[in-house]
Scaffold this motif. Sequence first.
Motif, PDB file in Angstrom:
ATOM      1  N   LYS A  67       0.806  -1.222   0.000  1.00 40.93           N
ATOM      2  CA  LYS A  67       0.000   0.000   0.000  1.00 40.93           C
ATOM      3  C   LYS A  67       0.839   1.273   0.000  1.00 40.93           C
ATOM      4  CE  LYS A  67      -0.359  -0.291   5.040  1.00 40.93           C
ATOM      5  NZ  LYS A  67      -1.279  -0.487   6.186  1.00 40.93           N
ATOM      6  N   TYR A  68       2.092   1.181   0.413  1.00 40.86           N
ATOM      7  CA  TYR A  68       2.936   2.376   0.487  1.00 40.86           C
ATOM      8  C   TYR A  68       3.470   2.806  -0.879  1.00 40.86           C
ATOM      9  CZ  TYR A  68       2.976   1.421   5.496  1.00 40.86           C
ATOM     10  OH  TYR A  68       2.605   1.188   6.798  1.00 40.86           O
ATOM     11  N   PHE A  69       3.414   1.919  -1.864  1.00 39.93           N
ATOM     12  CA  PHE A  69       4.074   2.176  -3.143  1.00 39.93           C
ATOM     13  C   PHE A  69       3.064   2.584  -4.211  1.00 39.93           C
ATOM     14  CE2 PHE A  69       6.729  -0.557  -0.651  1.00 39.93           C
ATOM     15  CZ  PHE A  69       8.015  -0.090  -0.883  1.00 39.93           C
ATOM     16  N   ARG A  70       3.363   3.699  -4.899  1.00 39.73           N
ATOM     17  CA  ARG A  70       2.503   4.221  -5.951  1.00 39.73           C
ATOM     18  C   ARG A  70       3.336   4.554  -7.185  1.00 39.73           C
ATOM     19  NH1 ARG A  70      -0.750   2.271  -3.340  1.00 39.73           N
ATOM     20  NH2 ARG A  70      -2.631   3.105  -2.363  1.00 39.73           N
ATOM     21  N   GLU A  71       2.817   4.196  -8.345  1.00 35.19           N
ATOM     22  CA  GLU A  71       3.526   4.481  -9.590  1.00 35.19           C
ATOM     23  C   GLU A  71       3.550   5.977  -9.882  1.00 35.19           C
ATOM     24  OE1 GLU A  71       1.870   2.374 -12.849  1.00 35.19           O
ATOM     25  OE2 GLU A  71       2.601   0.413 -12.191  1.00 35.19           O
ATOM     26  N   SER A  72       4.583   6.391 -10.596  1.00 34.83           N
ATOM     27  CA  SER A  72       4.631   7.747 -11.145  1.00 34.83           C
ATOM     28  C   SER A  72       4.633   7.620 -12.670  1.00 34.83           C
ATOM     29  CB  SER A  72       5.887   8.478 -10.661  1.00 34.83           C
ATOM     30  OG  SER A  72       7.051   7.828 -11.138  1.00 34.83           O
ATOM     31  N   GLN A  73       4.652   8.731 -13.368  1.00 32.56           N
ATOM     32  CA  GLN A  73       4.572   8.692 -14.826  1.00 32.56           C
ATOM     33  C   GLN A  73       5.774   8.006 -15.458  1.00 32.56           C
ATOM     34  OE1 GLN A  73       3.981  12.751 -16.096  1.00 32.56           O
ATOM     35  NE2 GLN A  73       1.757  12.616 -15.874  1.00 32.56           N
ATOM     36  N   GLN A  74       6.896   8.000 -14.760  1.00 32.66           N
ATOM     37  CA  GLN A  74       8.131   7.469 -15.333  1.00 32.66           C
ATOM     38  C   GLN A  74       8.433   6.032 -14.919  1.00 32.66           C
ATOM     39  OE1 GLN A  74      10.454  10.901 -13.761  1.00 32.66           O
ATOM     40  NE2 GLN A  74      11.213  11.090 -15.862  1.00 32.66           N
ATOM     41  N   GLN A  75       7.469   5.365 -14.279  1.00 35.40           N
ATOM     42  CA  GLN A  75       7.767   4.017 -13.807  1.00 35.40           C
ATOM     43  C   GLN A  75       6.511   3.153 -13.727  1.00 35.40           C
ATOM     44  OE1 GLN A  75       7.507   4.827  -8.986  1.00 35.40           O
ATOM     45  NE2 GLN A  75       9.521   4.754  -9.923  1.00 35.40           N
ATOM     46  N   LYS A  76       6.736   1.856 -13.800  1.00 40.89           N
ATOM     47  CA  LYS A  76       5.712   0.863 -13.500  1.00 40.89           C
ATOM     48  C   LYS A  76       6.199   0.079 -12.287  1.00 40.89           C
ATOM     49  CE  LYS A  76       4.468   0.263 -18.378  1.00 40.89           C
ATOM     50  NZ  LYS A  76       4.454  -0.696 -19.530  1.00 40.89           N
ATOM     51  N   ILE A  77       5.283  -0.260 -11.395  1.00 40.97           N
ATOM     52  CA  ILE A  77       5.649  -1.006 -10.199  1.00 40.97           C
ATOM     53  C   ILE A  77       4.984  -2.376 -10.237  1.00 40.97           C
ATOM     54  CG2 ILE A  77       5.579  -1.091  -7.685  1.00 40.97           C
ATOM     55  CD1 ILE A  77       5.644   1.888  -7.587  1.00 40.97           C
ATOM     56  N   TYR A  78       5.819  -3.419 -10.167  1.00 38.53           N
ATOM     57  CA  TYR A  78       5.337  -4.796 -10.182  1.00 38.53           C
ATOM     58  C   TYR A  78       5.503  -5.408  -8.791  1.00 38.53           C
ATOM     59  CZ  TYR A  78       5.672  -4.288 -15.254  1.00 38.53           C
ATOM     60  OH  TYR A  78       5.526  -3.855 -16.552  1.00 38.53           O
ATOM     61  N   ALA A  79       4.519  -6.179  -8.377  1.00 38.09           N
ATOM     62  CA  ALA A  79       4.572  -6.859  -7.080  1.00 38.09           C
ATOM     63  C   ALA A  79       4.681  -8.361  -7.307  1.00 38.09           C
ATOM     64  CB  ALA A  79       3.322  -6.548  -6.268  1.00 38.09           C
ATOM     65  N   ARG A  80       5.758  -8.953  -6.793  1.00 40.81           N
ATOM     66  CA  ARG A  80       5.880 -10.410  -6.846  1.00 40.81           C
ATOM     67  C   ARG A  80       5.461 -10.963  -5.493  1.00 40.81           C
ATOM     68  NH1 ARG A  80      11.501 -12.914  -8.335  1.00 40.81           N
ATOM     69  NH2 ARG A  80      11.842 -13.175  -6.102  1.00 40.81           N
ATOM     70  N   VAL A  81       4.425 -11.773  -5.504  1.00 41.64           N
ATOM     71  CA  VAL A  81       3.855 -12.292  -4.262  1.00 41.64           C
ATOM     72  C   VAL A  81       3.612 -13.793  -4.401  1.00 41.64           C
ATOM     73  CG1 VAL A  81       2.744 -10.090  -3.721  1.00 41.64           C
ATOM     74  CG2 VAL A  81       1.486 -11.826  -5.022  1.00 41.64           C
ATOM     75  N   LEU A  82       3.290 -14.426  -3.282  1.00 46.32           N
ATOM     76  CA  LEU A  82       2.936 -15.842  -3.318  1.00 46.32           C
ATOM     77  C   LEU A  82       1.644 -16.042  -4.101  1.00 46.32           C
ATOM     78  CD1 LEU A  82       3.642 -16.976   0.356  1.00 46.32           C
ATOM     79  CD2 LEU A  82       4.894 -17.674  -1.686  1.00 46.32           C
TER      80      LEU A  82
END
Length: 250
Positions: A137-152
């Motif tokens: 929940k703490y992480f938010r994308e900006s225009q210059q990036q994509k955020i990927y979450a690797r989870v179980l």
Amino acid sequence: MIWVVAGTEKGRILVEELLSSGYKVLATTATSYGGSLLAAHENLDVKNVPLNRNEMIILADEYKVRLIIDASHPYSEEVKKNALHVSETAGIPLLELGRSHVAIPGAVEFDSYSDAADYLHGKAGNVLLTIGSKNLKYFRESQQQKIYARVLSLESSISQCAQSGFVPERIIAMKHTFSVEFEKALIREFDIKFLVTKESGAEGGVMEKAEAAAQSGVEVIMIRRPVRESENIFYNMDELILRAGEIVNG
């Protein structure tokens, strides 16, 4: 009866070692996945549901527990607090199976997820989060990036991803730790420039992730492990089992 607060691969190995040494074991995990790691045994009882403090105290009394061993994940702070509370309230000795600290040269380290998220926000380049699902929940994308979450690959993990605002194309659901080559392939596939990990020890695959990042020119952001010091924390399983025997048989 020895109660092992489990849920990790190392916890599974500890349970097996205790059983092979002739002890009766109660193992608890917070998820059915954690419980599935444990093979059936005539001297093993498994509870794979989350337990609050009162439920843990009742369970300790029901099973006449003589020793609690905390083999939970090093970042499971609430679980560790609850185990300590039960130990102090019920007067049951408590030991902990710890994980050795791992230093990652060049890693940028933070004490909190929010500080790491602030550091990354606005930076150019895609981010791979390998921190589990509870703190996305703490992480938010900006225009210059994509955020990927690797989870179980668990329903609960996917649900937490969705609750944290991650759409399906940003979720990588996989199980267990991986090789350096696999980590490098993942980095290439998603054009990762920043990798966020916890200091979860060699058992958590930190070394493989760090090596893959180093070979790929990726910056590692490390969430420091909570500092805990106690004479009852053992980093060697054989030494812990020896001490457990002294307590139970003493």
